[in-house]
Motif scaffolding. Structure first.
Motif, PDB file in Angstrom:
ATOM      1  N   SER A 174       0.834  -1.201   0.000  1.00 26.58           N
ATOM      2  CA  SER A 174       0.000   0.000   0.000  1.00 26.58           C
ATOM      3  C   SER A 174       0.868   1.250   0.000  1.00 26.58           C
ATOM      4  O   SER A 174       1.830   1.348   0.772  1.00 26.58           O
ATOM      5  CB  SER A 174      -0.896   0.011   1.242  1.00 26.58           C
ATOM      6  OG  SER A 174      -1.719  -1.135   1.280  1.00 26.58           O
ATOM      7  N   ALA A 175       0.504   2.198  -0.843  1.00 26.91           N
ATOM      8  CA  ALA A 175       1.279   3.434  -0.951  1.00 26.91           C
ATOM      9  C   ALA A 175       1.126   4.294   0.304  1.00 26.91           C
ATOM     10  O   ALA A 175       0.013   4.597   0.740  1.00 26.91           O
ATOM     11  CB  ALA A 175       0.830   4.220  -2.175  1.00 26.91           C
ATOM     12  N   PHE A 176       2.256   4.681   0.868  1.00 29.22           N
ATOM     13  CA  PHE A 176       2.324   5.628   1.987  1.00 29.22           C
ATOM     14  C   PHE A 176       3.107   6.818   1.448  1.00 29.22           C
ATOM     15  O   PHE A 176       4.319   6.772   1.309  1.00 29.22           O
ATOM     16  CB  PHE A 176       3.049   4.972   3.167  1.00 29.22           C
ATOM     17  CG  PHE A 176       2.917   5.692   4.477  1.00 29.22           C
ATOM     18  CD1 PHE A 176       1.972   5.296   5.406  1.00 29.22           C
ATOM     19  CD2 PHE A 176       3.739   6.765   4.792  1.00 29.22           C
ATOM     20  CE1 PHE A 176       1.858   5.943   6.637  1.00 29.22           C
ATOM     21  CE2 PHE A 176       3.636   7.417   5.997  1.00 29.22           C
ATOM     22  CZ  PHE A 176       2.691   7.013   6.930  1.00 29.22           C
ATOM     23  N   THR A 177       2.402   7.867   1.066  1.00 32.41           N
ATOM     24  CA  THR A 177       3.029   8.937   0.289  1.00 32.41           C
ATOM     25  C   THR A 177       3.697   9.978   1.175  1.00 32.41           C
ATOM     26  O   THR A 177       3.202  10.329   2.242  1.00 32.41           O
ATOM     27  CB  THR A 177       1.998   9.627  -0.626  1.00 32.41           C
ATOM     28  OG1 THR A 177       0.996  10.261   0.173  1.00 32.41           O
ATOM     29  CG2 THR A 177       1.344   8.623  -1.563  1.00 32.41           C
ATOM     30  N   VAL A 178       4.828  10.487   0.670  1.00 32.95           N
ATOM     31  CA  VAL A 178       5.645  11.456   1.391  1.00 32.95           C
ATOM     32  C   VAL A 178       6.120  12.517   0.407  1.00 32.95           C
ATOM     33  O   VAL A 178       6.560  12.176  -0.697  1.00 32.95           O
ATOM     34  CB  VAL A 178       6.902  10.791   2.001  1.00 32.95           C
ATOM     35  CG1 VAL A 178       7.568  11.728   2.995  1.00 32.95           C
ATOM     36  CG2 VAL A 178       6.606   9.439   2.598  1.00 32.95           C
TER      37      VAL A 178
END
Length: 228
Positions: A53-57
């Motif tokens: 799952s994408a955990f965006t930063v």
């Protein structure tokens, strides 16, 4: 002051695992040739692959403060998507932060910026995909967004969307489309397996790809017709 989001909605783990059985290229084709990130984002170790799952930063160029914040809040199985303006001349991630990710069970790191300590990261076994490799250091100064939608590698990525990467590149799948993408990918794999069997049985590209009439309409002729 910057307020960050630490909680995201993730797809069902079993659906993610099913999709992970297929290559990034297969998923890209199966979902209508959507979702492929820019081709310059490649693995530092072509033998690694990931799905999660994408955990965006969002980081400022040559600044990894928010990356460190993201590692703190990310959950096992998450993929850190680190947007840093595509700035190549910075090694914003290396073996120390790699160990921090590995210890937490983070699935992978993908950045449009640079990484360093690539030999140590390969030995660590953490999938790392980047736009460049650079030994140049970074600062820890600038606050930025966490878990907000980003345009990254030419694609729109939302927190919780599914990201798959392998030797060929990275593809993103919408969180709500994971199950459908897995079914479409399975159908595509089965079709291609059957096609390969037919090639080994003597089938030809023009025949099996239904190109006879296409080529005729485009005006292609050969010396075979000349000799007849």
């Amino acid at each position: 002051m910057v307020h960050v989001t630490t909680r995201i909605e993730r797809a069902d783990a079993s659906d993610i695992a099913r999709l992970g059985a297929f290559s990034a290229a297969t998923i890209h084709e199966a979902q209508g040739r959507h979702g492929a990130l820019d081709s310059n984002i490649k693995p530092i170790d072509r033998d690694t692959s990931f799905i999660g799952s994408a955990f965006t930063v969002v980081c400022a160029p040559r600044d990894n403060l928010m990356l460190q914040v993201a590692i703190h809040y990310a959950q096992p199985g998450d993929v850190l998507i680190v947007a840093a303006g595509g700035f190549a001349e910075a090694g914003m991630f290396g073996d120390v932060l790699g160990n921090a990710c590995k210890a937490k069970g983070i699935a992978a790191l993908v950045t449009d910026s640079g990484v360093r300590d690539t030999q140590e990261l390969r030995e660590l076994g953490l999938p790392v995909f980047s736009g460049s490799v650079s030994i140049k250091g970074t600062v820890k100064e600038t606050l930025g967004a966490l878990n907000q939608p980003v345009v990254f590698g030419g694609e729109y990525i939302r927190p919780g969307d599914i990201v798959k990467g392998d030797a060929d590149g990275v593809v993103v799948v919408r969180r709500e489309e994971v199950s459908a993408a897995a079914e479409l990918s399975a159908a595509r794999d089965a079709h291609e397996a059957e096609l390969i069997k037919k090639y080994w049985a003597g089938g030809t590209t023009i025949e099996l790809c239904n190109l006879t009439e296409v080529l005729k309409a485009k005006g292609l002729t050969t010396d075979i017709e000349d000799a007849s």
